[in-house]
Design an enzyme around this catalytic site. Structure first.
Site, PDB file in Angstrom:
ATOM      1  N   HIS A  67       0.850  -1.196   0.000  1.00  0.00           N
ATOM      2  CA  HIS A  67       0.000   0.000   0.000  1.00  0.00           C
ATOM      3  C   HIS A  67       0.873   1.229   0.000  1.00  0.00           C
ATOM      4  CE1 HIS A  67       0.706  -1.412   4.113  1.00  0.00           C
ATOM      5  NE2 HIS A  67       0.769  -0.129   4.473  1.00  0.00           N
TER       6      HIS A  67
ATOM      7  N   HIS B  98       0.887   5.268   1.071  1.00  0.00           N
ATOM      8  CA  HIS B  98       0.250   6.329   1.846  1.00  0.00           C
ATOM      9  C   HIS B  98       0.367   7.623   1.038  1.00  0.00           C
ATOM     10  CE1 HIS B  98       0.452   4.136   5.851  1.00  0.00           C
ATOM     11  NE2 HIS B  98       1.373   3.483   5.187  1.00  0.00           N
TER      12      HIS B  98
HETATM   13  P1  AMP Z   1       1.685   0.470   7.353  1.00  0.00           P
HETATM   14  O1  AMP Z   1       2.009   0.713   8.803  1.00  0.00           O
HETATM   15  O2  AMP Z   1       2.541   1.220   6.374  1.00  0.00           O
HETATM   16  O3  AMP Z   1       1.620  -1.010   7.051  1.00  0.00           O
HETATM   17  O4  AMP Z   1       0.247   1.080   7.142  1.00  0.00           O
HETATM   18  C1  AMP Z   1      -0.937   0.415   7.459  1.00  0.00           C
HETATM   19  C2  AMP Z   1      -1.983   1.477   7.595  1.00  0.00           C
HETATM   20  O5  AMP Z   1      -3.249   0.879   7.476  1.00  0.00           O
HETATM   21  C3  AMP Z   1      -1.961   2.231   8.929  1.00  0.00           C
HETATM   22  O6  AMP Z   1      -1.746   3.608   8.694  1.00  0.00           O
HETATM   23  C4  AMP Z   1      -3.354   1.943   9.498  1.00  0.00           C
HETATM   24  O7  AMP Z   1      -3.890   3.070  10.168  1.00  0.00           O
HETATM   25  C5  AMP Z   1      -4.146   1.606   8.257  1.00  0.00           C
HETATM   26  N1  AMP Z   1      -5.309   0.747   8.430  1.00  0.00           N
HETATM   27  C6  AMP Z   1      -5.338  -0.463   9.035  1.00  0.00           C
HETATM   28  N2  AMP Z   1      -6.579  -0.988   8.943  1.00  0.00           N
HETATM   29  C7  AMP Z   1      -7.341  -0.086   8.258  1.00  0.00           C
HETATM   30  C8  AMP Z   1      -8.707  -0.052   7.840  1.00  0.00           C
HETATM   31  N3  AMP Z   1      -9.561  -1.048   8.108  1.00  0.00           N
HETATM   32  N4  AMP Z   1      -9.131   1.044   7.166  1.00  0.00           N
HETATM   33  C9  AMP Z   1      -8.294   2.060   6.909  1.00  0.00           C
HETATM   34  N5  AMP Z   1      -6.986   2.076   7.261  1.00  0.00           N
HETATM   35  C10 AMP Z   1      -6.519   1.018   7.932  1.00  0.00           C
END
Ligand code: AMP
Ligand code: ZN
Length: 114
Positions: free
Chosen positions: A100, A102
Site C-alpha cells: 500500500h 500512503h
Molecule cells: P503500514 O504501517 O505502512 O503497514 O500502514 C498500514 C496502515 O493501514 C496504517 O496507517 C493503518 O492506520 C491503516 N489501516 C489499518 N486498517 C485499516 C482499515 N480497516 N481502514 C483504513 N486504514 C486502515
C-alpha cells in the site's frame, strides 16, 4: 488471502471510506490519519510488499502512481505538495502485509522521518 485485511477491503468484507476505485486499485482514507489528508492506495491483487515488485506487476505499480497523482489533484494537494510513502518490512514500519502507498498531505511534513 482470506486473513488479509486489505484483501477484505477489496472484497467489501470490511467497510471503508472509499476515495477512488477502478478495476486494478482501491483508495480509501486511513483509519489513523497522520496528516489532514491521509489516503491509502492499494492494488486489488495481493502483493505482500515492495519486495515483491517485479516485471510482471510493474505496470500495476505504475497505474497506482498515476491514480495517486490524480487523487492528490482531486483533493487539492498538488499545488502545496504531498508525500507518497511505502513502508516495507519490519524496519520500514510495515504493519499490513498487502502493499500500500500512503498519500499524505495538508500540512508541512518533516524530514527525515523517524
Ligand atoms: P503500514 O504501517 O505502512 O503497514 O500502514 C498500514 C496502515 O493501514 C496504517 O496507517 C493503518 O492506520 C491503516 N489501516 C489499518 N486498517 C485499516 C482499515 N480497516 N481502514 C483504513 N486504514 C486502515
Ligand atoms: Zn491482501
Amino acid at each position: 488471502m482470506s486473513e488479509c485485511i486489505f484483501c477484505k477491503i477489496v472484497n467489501g468484507d470490511i467497510p471503508t471510506n472509499k476515495v477512488y476505485e477502478d478495476d486494478k486499485t482501491v483508495a480509501f482514507y486511513d483509519l489513523n490519519p497522520q496528516s489532514p489528508t491521509h489516503i491509502l492506495i492499494i492494488p486489488k491483487e495481493h502483493i505482500p510488499s515492495a519486495n515483491y515488485i517485479d516485471e510482471n506487476n510493474s505496470d500495476l505499480i505504475s497505474h497506482i502512481f498515476v491514480a495517486i497523482k490524480n487523487i492528490a489533484k482531486e483533493k487539492g494537494l498538488d499545488k502545496q505538495g504531498y508525500r507518497i510513502v511505502n513502508n516495507c518490512g519490519e524496519f520500514g514500519g510495515q504493519t499490513v502485509e498487502h502493499i500500500h502507498f500512503h498519500l499524505l498531505g495538508g500540512r508541512q511534513l518533516q524530514w527525515p522521518p523517524g
